[in-house]
Write a protein that holds these residues in place. Structure first.
Motif, mmCIF file in Angstrom:
data_model
loop_
_atom_site.group_PDB
_atom_site.id
_atom_site.type_symbol
_atom_site.label_atom_id
_atom_site.label_comp_id
_atom_site.label_asym_id
_atom_site.label_seq_id
_atom_site.Cartn_x
_atom_site.Cartn_y
_atom_site.Cartn_z
ATOM 1 N N UNK A 215 2.550 2.005 3.353
ATOM 2 C CA UNK A 215 3.727 1.236 3.763
ATOM 3 C C UNK A 215 4.998 1.912 3.246
ATOM 4 N N UNK B 52 -5.271 -9.010 -0.721
ATOM 5 C CA UNK B 52 -3.965 -9.360 -1.285
ATOM 6 C C UNK B 52 -2.805 -8.911 -0.389
ATOM 7 N N UNK B 53 -3.118 -8.697 0.895
ATOM 8 C CA UNK B 53 -2.050 -8.502 1.878
ATOM 9 C C UNK B 53 -1.450 -7.114 1.966
ATOM 10 N N UNK B 54 -2.147 -6.098 1.449
ATOM 11 C CA UNK B 54 -1.628 -4.722 1.583
ATOM 12 C C UNK B 54 -2.121 -4.124 2.895
ATOM 13 N N UNK B 55 -1.260 -3.367 3.526
ATOM 14 C CA UNK B 55 -1.629 -2.751 4.804
ATOM 15 C C UNK B 55 -2.456 -1.490 4.564
ATOM 16 N N UNK B 56 -3.613 -1.422 5.180
ATOM 17 C CA UNK B 56 -4.431 -0.201 5.055
ATOM 18 C C UNK B 56 -3.947 0.825 6.088
ATOM 19 N N UNK C 61 0.867 -1.171 0.000
ATOM 20 C CA UNK C 61 0.000 0.000 0.000
ATOM 21 C C UNK C 61 0.910 1.228 0.000
#
Lengths: 616, 238
Positions: A66, B160-164, A63
């Motif tokens: 990150x 899909x494992x992305x950090x919000x 994201x």
């Protein structure tokens, strides 16, 4: 044929995509290289634009937050457009003592903006940074990663005038330092200032001899020799190197790694800079020996961003070693493969902590990990990893060449061998001293020609501030341990200014992960200011000591666990100084001065503050 | 069956599974160790340090430290409790916590800990930091109340494992940073989960409030930790 109109916005977009694509092609689509990507993008335009963050996030499956988290963690990464020339003036205590304030004012005057700002014409950005490892040649600054030492008003005037003419920064370096600082790939004005070359790190060294000798031994024998030599970690913590290698070797699963910690950030430490400048091959051979001992094929040199100017030179040394057959495939024809890569830091003191360093090497925020598991069990890429300091590895090379017996004949029984000290502050001969362990502070002060010494800071801000009563104490692991930082203060210095500088340093460099370090240090600083301002009581002295102990005890990593030391050690060794500042009659003085707090309101309303109000 | 490890908490003999943390083993033995950043099911990160204990003179976070054979853990000794209380106070002065106006009052773990530790006035000066409130389609994020526990960072991810939620900055400037685009796609359920996982009133789901009146909330009846201690009482009575 394609034609780009640079006035159309999609020209830039095309340019952007191509540079990200190029990076992904060069390094692979792996977040492991995130910091490298960000540094290369920043090198192109001076900052990392939101669009690039977005593209990078998409490509790496992350994201945007990150990636923003990584950018905002490091001093030398930025998502805001800076000036063409970015000045990072070092604000460590030795810089302050050498006239940083004057240099800062003259930068502001010449550039026409204040620190923390960019000049209106977009030419110059002025910023401060923590210690850059030039304490014996302060005030020093990094300008677009080029080191400028011994700055003064005149030099600043000249530099800013050159900036206005658009002169490339490297061309502003008129005189080069000594030794390899003159090398065509370095060309830095940095001086080595080696005042005392000892028999180990700066002793005789025949390139290639140690690694050849090590490869004729069994890995276990190499470990045994280092254990017999009683080599303790030179970064400051003093963990037995042989034992670390043994633990790492004993981990059977997975790839093994060697990391050389070249992130010396403890203010007052600059010995690894000089070792890397003058003894790079000794360090690299040490890495290869460590690799052979633990069963690793790859070593990483984690080099602090501040030493970017050494990168090309170090790569050149590595290449030469490969060509000579003492690095890479089948080293010295003995069937051992080992290579070394350089990983650049991006500016964070906490990355000197080995688990934070590993996080950073993996392209993340440099936040320490919880232990266990220890790096020797699960380190880089969660594989067994030995992390050793630059000097430790150089020393290991010499131990293999000359033997454990030779090494143990120097120093003390517990602290064998020599220690490279970086001495700065109030003395005639600041610089590098390689001395045998067991040297007293008094002997050291004579050697460096220090006079009227008030205090000696041993081990940097996280270490111990020693008064005259402690000058007979010895530099060794069982008495005064140090990673190499020695800062001397003479009797004209105000120790409160020293403590304040150190506290600010820890507040700035805390990673912010745990509460005691993140919040506690700010509160400790507040209490310290109350005392320094003459508003403290005996109760405040008790409290500041108690608060310091809480932070020390409950913090998560070494940074927090040592961050109250500037207060605690001066309180222990210079108690009379604190007592002279407090009000001994009063039982309690409030945090804030009521009169001062209402001064502005009084002025606006035209009313007067009277004593009665104070007691109301 | 694998053999259990014997260890001691404040002199009381306890048994632990191999690999269990001190916190987990204590709980299984009916001993309460206060936690704030830790949330069962998430990887512990040891950020708040409220679960600090002392073992052979060394301080450690019980949420991350595994139990070893014969370990002597100091948990409810005066010094350990005093240090924990200090950390809770640090959190109060570091942020802007005004319980009477907070939706989470009564369900807030920080508030509950303050009650349990009988904090009247913090020993530290208030820092009164300037912090903001951010609005997202399904929830609000009030930075004044955030304790940087990283629960949301760990718990809320895209498929899909992305950090919000991720951390931004460092030192005292550290804060939770929300990916606006990804947050816009969060469902009502995910927002609810984020709110529930937040120990304080920093993450609040929009358009619901005071569903359960103040006075009838989780910690309005029993102090935090009593659920673990009661279990232990129950075992004793049997």
């Amino acid at each position: 044929m394609l034609f780009y109109d640079i006035n159309k916005p999609n020209f830039m977009q095309g340019f952007l995509m191509s540079s990200i694509k190029r990076l992904l092609k060069k390094y692979g689509k792996n977040r492991l290289h995130l910091i490298t990507f960000l540094k290369e993008l920043q090198a192109e335009k001076g900052f990392i634009a939101e669009k690039e963050v977005q593209k990078l996030a998409e490509a790496l499956g992350l994201s945007m937050t990150e990636i923003e988290g990584v950018i905002t963690f490091y001093h030398f990464l930025t998502d805001k457009k800076p000036g063409k020339y970015v000045v990072y003036l070092n604000n460590s205590i030795t810089s302050e003592m050498a006239g940083m304030e004057e240099v800062a004012r003259s930068f502001e005057q010449e550039a026409g903006c204040r620190f923390g700002e960019t000049s209106a014409d977009g030419l110059i950005t002025l910023l401060q940074t923590s210690c850059i490892g030039m304490n014996d040649q302060e005030p020093a600054a990094l300008i677009n990663d080029v080191v400028f030492t011994c700055l003064n008003q005149e030099k600043v005037k000249k530099i800013v005038a050159w900036m206005r003419q658009g002169k490339p920064v490297q061309e502003m370096v008129e005189e080069f330092g000594d030794g390899a600082n003159r090398h065509e790939l370095v060309r830095a004005m940095v001086k080595n200032n080696i005042r005392k070359a000892g028999p180990v790190v700066f002793g005789d060294f025949k390139p290639g001899e140690a690694i050849r000798k090590a490869l004729d031994m069994a890995p276990e024998e190499v470990i045994e020799e280092v254990k017999k030599a009683n080599l303790l970690g030179r970064g400051g913590a003093g963990f037995p190197t042989g034992l670390k290698w043994e633990f790492c070797r004993k981990e059977k699963n997975g790839e093994h790694y060697v990391i050389c910690n070249a992130d010396e950030g403890e203010p007052g430490t600059f010995k690894d800079r000089v070792i890397l400048t003058e003894r790079p091959q000794m360090v690299f051979e040490g890495m290869a020996i460590a690799g052979y001992a633990v069963g690793a094929k790859l070593g990483l040199l984690y080099l602090r961003h501040e030493y970017t100017y050494l990168k090309k030179y170090l790569e050149h040394v590595l290449q030469k070693m490969r060509e000579e057959g003492i690095l890479g495939q089948n080293i010295a024809g003995k069937g051992f493969d080992f290579d070394i890569e350089i990983k650049m830091g991006a500016g964070a003191y906490v990355c000197g902590e080995e688990s934070a360093l590993i996080e950073s090497a993996e392209g993340k925020r440099g936040e320490p990990r919880d232990r266990p598991p220890f790096p020797v069990q699960k380190g880089y890429l969660n594989q067994p990893t030995t992390v050793n300091n630059v000097e430790t590895l150089a020393t290991a090379t010499q131990i293999i060449t000359h033997g454990a017996g030779w090494f143990r004949s120097m120093g003390t029984p517990v602290s064998a061998g020599t220690k490279v000290l970086s001495v700065s502050g109030d003395c005639e001969k600041p610089g590098i001293y390689e001395v045998e362990f067991g040297l007293t502070i008094k002997e050291l002060l004579e050697m460096v020609e220090a006079r009227d010494t008030l205090a000696v800071q041993v081990g940097g801000p996280s270490g111990n501030c020693i008064s005259e009563a402690g000058f007979d104490r010895k530099i060794c692991y069982s008495d005064l341990a140090t990673g190499g930082s020695i800062i001397i203060f003479n009797k004209t210095r105000d120790l409160f200014a020293v403590v304040r500088n150190f506290l600010d340093f820890f507040i700035e460099e805390s990673c912010g992960w745990c509460v005691p370090c993140r919040a506690g240090n700010v509160l400790l600083r507040k209490k310290f200011e109350k005392i320094a301002a003459g508003r403290g009581t005996l109760q405040d002295l008790k409290e500041i000591e108690a608060w310091g102990k809480i932070i020390k005890s409950t913090s998560r990593c070494g940074l927090g666990q040592t961050s109250p030391n500037p207060v605690l050690t001066t309180l222990a060794n210079f108690r009379e100084l604190y007592e002279s500042r407090i009000n001994k009659e009063a039982d309690f003085i409030p945090e804030f001065d009521l009169k001062e707090a209402v001064a502005e309101a009084c002025e606006i309303t035209g009313r007067k503050f009277t004593e009665e109000h104070e007691h109301a | 069956m694998p053999e259990k490890i014997k260890f001691f908490i404040d002199g009381k003999e306890c048994l632990a599974e191999r690999g269990q943390t001190i916190y987990e083993a204590a709980k299984a033995n009916g001993v309460y160790i206060p936690i704030l950043c830790h949330f069962e099911g998430l990887k512990p990160v040891g950020s708040c340090r409220i679960c600090s204990v002392r073992v052979n003179g060394r301080w450690m976070a019980s949420c991350t430290q595994p139990v070893t054979e014969g370990m002597m853990v100091e948990n409810q000794t005066p010094e350990v409790e005093e240090y924990r209380k200090a950390i809770i106070e640090m959190l109060f002065v570091e942020g802007n916590h005004f319980c009477p106006t907070c939706e989470k009052s009564g369900n807030c773990e920080l508030q509950a800990l303050a009650y349990r530790y009988q904090i009247m006035v913090p020993r530290f000066p208030y820092l009164f930091p300037r912090k903001d409130v951010e609005a997202f389609p399904t929830f609000l994020l009030d930075h004044n109340r955030c304790v940087q526990c990283r629960r949301c960072v760990r718990a809320i991810e895209t498929k899909d494992g992305r950090k919000i939620f991720a951390m931004k900055n460092r030192s005292g400037q550290v804060r939770i940073n929300v990916d606006r685009k990804l947050a816009a796609k969060m469902s009502e359920e995910e927002a609810q989960k984020a709110m529930e996982i937040c120990p304080v009133g920093a993450i609040l789901k929009k358009e619901v409030g005071f569903k359960v009146p103040i006075g009838k909330r989780k910690y309005d009846f029993k102090p935090i930790g009593s659920e673990i201690e009661e279990k232990s009482e129950g075992v004793k009575n049997e």
